[in-house]
Design a protein around this motif. Structure first.
Motif, PDB file in Angstrom:
ATOM      1  N   ARG A   4     -60.155  37.398 -15.138  1.00 42.22           N
ATOM      2  CA  ARG A   4     -60.372  35.997 -14.444  1.00 42.22           C
ATOM      3  C   ARG A   4     -58.960  35.430 -14.588  1.00 42.22           C
ATOM      4  N   PRO A  12     -72.868  28.454  -6.721  1.00 44.98           N
ATOM      5  CA  PRO A  12     -72.418  29.406  -7.649  1.00 44.98           C
ATOM      6  C   PRO A  12     -72.242  28.773  -9.106  1.00 44.98           C
ATOM      7  N   GLY A  13     -72.240  27.492  -9.071  1.00 48.00           N
ATOM      8  CA  GLY A  13     -71.927  26.651 -10.314  1.00 48.00           C
ATOM      9  C   GLY A  13     -70.596  26.905 -10.575  1.00 48.00           C
ATOM     10  N   HIS A  63     -63.747  36.419  -5.390  1.00 46.29           N
ATOM     11  CA  HIS A  63     -64.685  36.363  -6.688  1.00 46.29           C
ATOM     12  C   HIS A  63     -65.960  37.298  -6.541  1.00 46.29           C
ATOM     13  N   THR A 102     -68.526  29.905 -17.568  1.00 44.25           N
ATOM     14  CA  THR A 102     -69.739  30.293 -18.220  1.00 44.25           C
ATOM     15  C   THR A 102     -70.582  31.238 -17.903  1.00 44.25           C
ATOM     16  N   ARG A 103     -70.729  31.299 -16.355  1.00 40.83           N
ATOM     17  CA  ARG A 103     -71.587  32.280 -15.983  1.00 40.83           C
ATOM     18  C   ARG A 103     -71.354  33.737 -15.959  1.00 40.83           C
ATOM     19  N   THR A 104     -69.972  33.753 -15.486  1.00 44.61           N
ATOM     20  CA  THR A 104     -69.295  35.144 -15.116  1.00 44.61           C
ATOM     21  C   THR A 104     -69.033  35.887 -16.606  1.00 44.61           C
ATOM     22  N   GLN A 133     -69.403  37.477  -7.510  1.00 45.99           N
ATOM     23  CA  GLN A 133     -70.246  36.350  -7.035  1.00 45.99           C
ATOM     24  C   GLN A 133     -70.953  36.793  -5.624  1.00 45.99           C
ATOM     25  N   PRO A 136     -61.382  29.031 -17.551  1.00 45.30           N
ATOM     26  CA  PRO A 136     -62.766  28.626 -18.035  1.00 45.30           C
ATOM     27  C   PRO A 136     -63.764  29.445 -17.396  1.00 45.30           C
TER      28      PRO A 136
HETATM   29  N1   CP Z   1     -69.776  30.958 -10.720  1.00 47.54           N
HETATM   30  C1   CP Z   1     -68.927  30.959 -11.606  1.00 47.54           C
HETATM   31  O1   CP Z   1     -68.089  31.754 -11.615  1.00 47.54           O
HETATM   32  O2   CP Z   1     -69.377  30.180 -12.847  1.00 47.54           O
HETATM   33  P1   CP Z   1     -68.168  30.225 -14.117  1.00 47.54           P
HETATM   34  O3   CP Z   1     -67.070  29.643 -13.661  1.00 47.54           O
HETATM   35  O4   CP Z   1     -68.984  29.660 -14.991  1.00 47.54           O
HETATM   36  O5   CP Z   1     -68.142  31.920 -14.636  1.00 47.54           O
END
Ligand code: CP
Length: 318
Positions: free
Chosen positions: A114, A269-270, A142, A63-65, A145, A61
């Motif tokens: 990923r 980083p979330g 990563h 969201t950001r990347t 990031q 999963p």
């Molecule tokens: N920081 C980061 O990789 O967030 P995601 O898992 O939402 O992509």
């Protein structure tokens, strides 16, 4: 940039920060500044990757990347394709290698991968003609990031070298930590890491990093505090008594932030576990640059795509 500055990346792929020289890291950050300017235009689009296909292949999963790669690709005019793993033949048992070889047969220019396994990107880089971009592989790296984190630090502080950067949280399972430590060391920062003894990977001290289990010591006088998520999905056993106990001992609160420099920036980083590794009032508070990191992710990923595509003399982003 100085006379020895890099003007191109030496590798076809971006597999990790380990493969980048300090000059190449600075090249990505400088290029991302030009890309950020594209993002401020009324028409946020340049023709750099027109006619090229980029496949986003996310087995975990995100969201950001994933979204920022897709926005970056679209701003560079690439044809983008997101493979939905849940409705792909992966659910019928097709392997990563066979999935990649079949996608490769359709001649994409780049694959953004990923994967849950460390080394998955290196594996694909050996069998694919397309450039492979690591969007997070297991507990390994990563790189984009760390690059967007560095961009955000440099934007706020004007430099990276010499800064005390305290990284606090789940050190054991974090690919973000590994990429950041490599990058911060290459650019001359002073990284400190802090977490429960059970979540400190062996050998960390050998990387020239200051290691402590006392969060106040890590945060004292810090220019940057970077919180890491508790990666509960990667934990089999009890690494700490409870989430409440973890927050009490290691959670970033306003009281702890007050120990850092007055102009400290708080990063994450979330995704965030509010009330576990960081208090909501810190996430939403005046020192937080967490959403700046997300915004900068688009510019940094545009820079990576552009440079891997050949970069150089494209006047559309100059
Ligand atoms: N920081 C980061 O990789 O967030 P995601 O898992 O939402 O992509």
């Amino acid at each position: 940039m100085d006379a020895t500055a890099a003007t191109a990346l030496s590798q076809k792929n971006l597999l990790g920060i380990a493969d980048l020289s300090p000059e190449e890291i600075v090249l990505v950050l400088d290029t991302a500044e030009a890309m950020k300017e594209v993002g401020r235009r009324a028409i946020k689009k340049v023709p750099t990757l027109r006619g090229r296909t980029v496949v986003n292949l996310f087995f975990e999963p995100s969201t950001r990347t994933r979204t920022s790669f897709e926005i970056a690709e679209k701003r560079l005019s690439a044809d983008t394709l997101n493979v939905a793993i849940g409705t792909s033949s992966v659910v019928k048992g097709e392997t990563l290698v066979d999935t990649a070889l079949n996608i490769e047969a359709m001649a994409p220019s780049m694959i953004v991968l990923r994967h849950v396994s460390s080394g998955a990107c290196h594996l694909l880089s050996r069998i694919c003609k397309a450039a492979i971009i690591n969007a997070g592989d297991g507990m390994h790296e990563h790189p984009t990031q760390a690059l967007l984190d560095a961009f955000t630090i440099r934007e706020r502080k004007g430099r990276i070298g010499g800064l005390k950067v305290a990284i606090v949280g789940d050190l054991l399972h974090s690919r973000v930590l590994r990429s950041n430590l490599l990058l911060l060391s290459k650019l001359g920062a002073e990284p400190w890491v802090c977490g429960p003894a059970t979540l400190i990977p062996p050998g960390l001290r050998n990387l020239g990093v200051r290691v402590t289990t006392k969060v106040d010591e890590a945060v004292e006088g810090a220019d940057v505090v970077m919180m890491l998520r508790m990666q509960l999905e990667r934990m089999q056993g009890g690494y700490f008594p409870s989430l409440r106990e973890y927050f009490r001992t290691f959670g970033m609160t306003q009281e702890r932030v007050a120990r850092a420099k007055p102009d400290v920036i708080i990063m994450h980083p979330g995704p965030i576990n509010r009330g576990v590794e960081i208090a909501s009032e810190v996430v939403d508070g005046p020192y937080s640059v967490i959403l700046d990191q997300v915004a900068n992710g688009v510019a940094v990923r545009m820079a990576v795509l552009y440079l891997l595509a050949g970069g150089a003399d494209d006047e559309t982003v100059a």
